[in-house]
Design an enzyme around this catalytic site. Structure first.
Site, PDB file in Angstrom:
ATOM      1  N   ASP A  11      49.204  15.476  -8.382  1.00 12.54           N
ATOM      2  CA  ASP A  11      47.905  14.851  -8.650  1.00 12.54           C
ATOM      3  C   ASP A  11      46.930  15.260  -7.548  1.00 12.54           C
ATOM      4  OD1 ASP A  11      46.319  12.954 -10.330  1.00 12.54           O
ATOM      5  OD2 ASP A  11      46.138  11.904  -8.424  1.00 12.54           O
ATOM      6  N   GLU A  13      42.779  14.446  -5.866  1.00 11.87           N
ATOM      7  CA  GLU A  13      41.505  13.724  -5.845  1.00 11.87           C
ATOM      8  C   GLU A  13      40.431  14.741  -5.489  1.00 11.87           C
ATOM      9  OE1 GLU A  13      41.134  10.773  -6.934  1.00 11.87           O
ATOM     10  OE2 GLU A  13      43.236  10.182  -6.991  1.00 11.87           O
ATOM     11  N   HIS A  61      38.132   7.007  -5.331  1.00  9.05           N
ATOM     12  CA  HIS A  61      39.174   7.296  -4.324  1.00  9.05           C
ATOM     13  C   HIS A  61      38.886   6.727  -2.942  1.00  9.05           C
ATOM     14  CE1 HIS A  61      36.431  10.388  -2.818  1.00  9.05           C
ATOM     15  NE2 HIS A  61      36.476  11.028  -3.973  1.00  9.05           N
ATOM     16  N   HIS A 156      42.490   4.897  -6.310  1.00  7.85           N
ATOM     17  CA  HIS A 156      43.286   6.046  -6.737  1.00  7.85           C
ATOM     18  C   HIS A 156      43.586   6.926  -5.523  1.00  7.85           C
ATOM     19  CE1 HIS A 156      43.006   5.215 -10.977  1.00  7.85           C
ATOM     20  NE2 HIS A 156      41.707   5.073 -10.880  1.00  7.85           N
ATOM     21  N   ASP A 161      49.467   8.143  -7.102  1.00  8.32           N
ATOM     22  CA  ASP A 161      49.403   8.434  -8.535  1.00  8.32           C
ATOM     23  C   ASP A 161      50.509   9.398  -8.957  1.00  8.32           C
ATOM     24  OD1 ASP A 161      47.289   6.760  -8.738  1.00  8.32           O
ATOM     25  OD2 ASP A 161      45.783   8.268  -9.209  1.00  8.32           O
TER      26      ASP A 161
END
Length: 239
Positions: A11, A13, A61, A156, A161
């Site tokens: 994942d 960001e 985030h 997040h 995640d």
């Protein structure tokens, strides 16, 4: 000896929704699975994107420009990252979004594309839609469906995640977990009379979107899906 199956659940960001607009990766989180078991050999890296995050992305985030200012640039960590992912199957939720950013970062440092270094990319959003058609298939929705706790998730984060997605991926691909079957709801027939009216269309001008416009549109929708952690409203069929 049979080769070990190595999968990396990944994942990211980012500073915004679109890599085409110059947005950058600010965090990468990876969880390693060996023969479908968590190995503990995870990868986590904050990255200085050399730009500010867009307001909407920052709200998701919470990684400020100040916090990221002393972190390494992507060019400083890409070699180690390549060694980590090389030859693995990559598992991502809504893969087009993350892949577009990773490809852009690799191209920016002259290393081709991210997809050149991995065996295959598996999109868990595609899998979830096939398993649960017509249902919400965001990461949060899947955690609820498979009873995976995400109560500790306030903002997040890429590694958090990725850890949740690893649990979801293992649950989804384990086979049928229950005898519950999602059946389509039978629609009642429309009784009222339908009157068809001929409308001349000779003055209607239809202009089709170009391939570049379609790609840009899909990238934007994928970004919205990523930020919302579910399919955005513009992907819903018209009522």
């Amino acid at each position: 000896m049979e080769k070990n199956l190595r999968q990396i659940v990944l994942d990211t960001e980012t500073t915004g929704l679109s890599a085409r607009d110059g947005n950058r990766i600010i965090e990468i989180g990876c969880v390693e699975l060996i023969n479908r078991k968590l190995s503990g050999n995870n990868y986590h890296q904050y990255i200085n994107p050399e730009r500010d995050s867009e307001e909407g992305a920052l709200a998701v985030h919470g990684l400020t420009t100040e916090f990221l200012s002393d972190k390494p640039k992507f060019s400083d960590v890409v070699k180690q990252f390549c060694e980590y992912i090389k030859g693995a199957e990559i598992v991502i939720h809504n893969a087009p979004f993350d892949i577009s950013f990773l490809n852009a970062e690799f191209a920016r440092v002259g290393l081709g594309l991210f997809t050149d270094y991995v065996e295959i990319v598996t999109d868990t959003l595609v899998q979830a839609k096939e398993l649960h058609p017509g249902k919400r298939n965001s990461l949060d929705a899947l955690c609820d469906r498979y009873e995976i706790s995400n109560s500790h998730r306030k903002l997040h984060g890429a590694l958090l995640d990725a850890e949740l997605l690893a649990d979801v991926f293992l649950a989804m691909s384990r086979g049928q977990n229950s005898f519950e079957i999602d059946l389509p709801v039978e629609e009642k027939p429309v009784i009222e009379e339908v009157v068809l009216v001929d409308i001349p269309i000779d003055e209607v001008i239809l202009k089709m979107a170009s391939s570049d416009e379609l790609i840009e549109h899909e990238t934007l929708l994928s970004g919205l899906d990523k930020q919302l952690k579910q399919s955005c409203v513009w992907r819903s069929p018209p009522v």
